[in-house]
Write an enzyme that holds these catalytic residues in place. Structure first.
Site, PDB file in Angstrom:
ATOM      1  N   TYR A  32      -6.630   4.567 -18.449  1.00 41.86           N
ATOM      2  CA  TYR A  32      -8.140   4.653 -17.746  1.00 41.86           C
ATOM      3  C   TYR A  32      -8.448   5.897 -18.020  1.00 41.86           C
ATOM      4  CZ  TYR A  32     -10.728   4.103 -13.224  1.00 41.86           C
ATOM      5  OH  TYR A  32     -11.463   4.424 -12.195  1.00 41.86           O
TER       6      TYR A  32
ATOM      7  N   GLY B 123     -16.154  -6.856  -6.670  1.00 45.78           N
ATOM      8  CA  GLY B 123     -14.939  -6.066  -7.419  1.00 45.78           C
ATOM      9  C   GLY B 123     -14.840  -4.931  -6.000  1.00 45.78           C
ATOM     10  N   GLN B 124     -14.107  -3.950  -5.501  1.00 49.32           N
ATOM     11  CA  GLN B 124     -13.987  -3.823  -4.422  1.00 49.32           C
ATOM     12  C   GLN B 124     -15.375  -2.923  -3.979  1.00 49.32           C
ATOM     13  OE1 GLN B 124     -11.651   0.234  -4.494  1.00 49.32           O
ATOM     14  NE2 GLN B 124     -11.357   0.107  -2.231  1.00 49.32           N
TER      15      GLN B 124
HETATM   16  N1  SER Z   1      -8.849   4.355  -7.648  1.00 48.57           N
HETATM   17  C1  SER Z   1      -8.509   4.559  -9.159  1.00 48.57           C
HETATM   18  C2  SER Z   1      -7.004   4.543  -9.458  1.00 48.57           C
HETATM   19  O1  SER Z   1      -6.681   4.736  -8.545  1.00 48.57           O
HETATM   20  C3  SER Z   1      -8.895   6.385  -9.632  1.00 48.57           C
HETATM   21  O2  SER Z   1     -10.949   6.122 -10.267  1.00 48.57           O
HETATM   22  O3  SER Z   1      -7.444   3.855 -10.810  1.00 48.57           O
END
Ligand code: SER
Length: 313
Positions: free
Chosen positions: A139, A11-12
């Protein structure tokens, strides 16, 4: 010597954390796990598996005599809203599996939380370490729950689990997938490819961001810190630089012509629920955190790296 496992390694964050860990601890000592096969030469040892899968993780931990896990597997904020049930299952169950295995195998754990753990009722400016955690995305719910789970395993079982609340991470290697802060990466690709960008956030949507090199330094520094110094076992606030799309655009325009239009989508509401800026004084005090990349330095570095990557003069 550390025997490290990085989950979500492609992943990133993993794409840059793995080389940083290899440089620090030796290539042989960093095992990677992802649902995808590794690109040639990425890691000395790579396991392909889709999490959550506790039995698979247990086998990998035993096979490679793992003592430290960087558990990065996660769906991000915008993707998470497309399938909230699966986001809960993947993000929380896989963390709980890792924490249970940490009790059994005495593992040290890094797990990333996020500014997404905050919500609309959190103070938006200089958001304090200890504040309201009432996120409105799935999330964010998984991050707030995950933070409490980490602290619970520390208090109840003594698991040495450490975490930071990453701001939006800006990097030139792997693209972020399905986040709300992704515009601040995508815009660099578009300025070099087409000179145009349509931004899905309003020009004045300020969000906390961090350049990848700073995020990596923070992660490794926290993991190396003396446990006696650590006062937070949920997750540390971490700040780099805060800016709006309009501020980023005008910084990029110092280097290159860029035409930007603005058309908000569902990610606007997510951005509006997150902080503008973060107070990370506890991380600074406990383990000496200092960011190095401000907006001008981050912009210059991204353009330099992407020019090479994309073969643009
Ligand atoms: N970079 C993430 C998102 O935008 C935040 O943790 O979901």
């Amino acid at each position: 010597m550390a025997h490290i496992l990085v989950t979500g390694a492609l992943g990133q964050i993993g794409s840059e954390l793995v080389p940083a860990l290899q440089a620090q601890y030796g290539r042989e000592n960093v095992v990677t796990l992802d649902m995808k096969s590794q690109p040639a030469g990425f890691a000395a040892r790579h396991e392909v598996a889709k999490l959550p899968a506790k039995a698979v993780l247990a086998r990998v931990i035993k096979k490679h005599r793992i003592d430290t896990v960087y558990h990065l597997v996660s769906l991000l904020s915008a993707t998470g809203e497309k399938d909230p049930s699966y986001t809960w299952y993947l993000n929380v169950q896989s963390l709980k599996d890792v924490l249970d295995l940490a009790v059994e195998h005495k593992l040290k754990i890094f797990w990333p939380s996020s500014i997404a753990a905050f919500g609309p009722t959190t103070p938006h400016d200089q958001t304090p370490q200890h504040t309201v955690l009432a996120p409105t995305t799935m999330y964010g719910v998984t991050k707030a729950a995950g933070e409490l789970l980490c602290q619970y395993y520390f208090l109840k079982y003594g698991v040495d689990v450490r975490s930071v609340r990453y701001p939006g991470v800006i990097s030139a290697e792997a693209l972020p997938g399905g986040g709300t802060t992704d515009y601040a990466v995508a815009i660099f690709y578009e300025v070099l490819k087409t000179g145009q960008y349509e931004c899905y956030l309003k020009p004045d949507s300020m969000l906390p961001m961090i350049y990848m090199a700073d995020a990596m330094r923070a992660t490794i520094q926290l993991m190396e810190a003396d446990p006696q110094q650590l006062t937070i076992r949920t997750s540390y606030n971490l700040a780099g630089v805060s800016f709006t799309p309009a501020e980023l655009v005008s910084e990029i325009q110092q280097h290159l012509p860029l035409k930007v239009s603005y058309k908000s989508d569902s990610r606007q509401a997510i951005a509006d629920s997150w902080p503008n800026s973060i107070d990370d004084s506890v991380a600074r005090k406990d383990w000496g955190w200092r960011h190095e990349y401000d907006l001008p330095r981050l912009t210059t570095t991204m353009l330099e790296k992407l020019r090479v990557k994309l073969g643009v003069k």
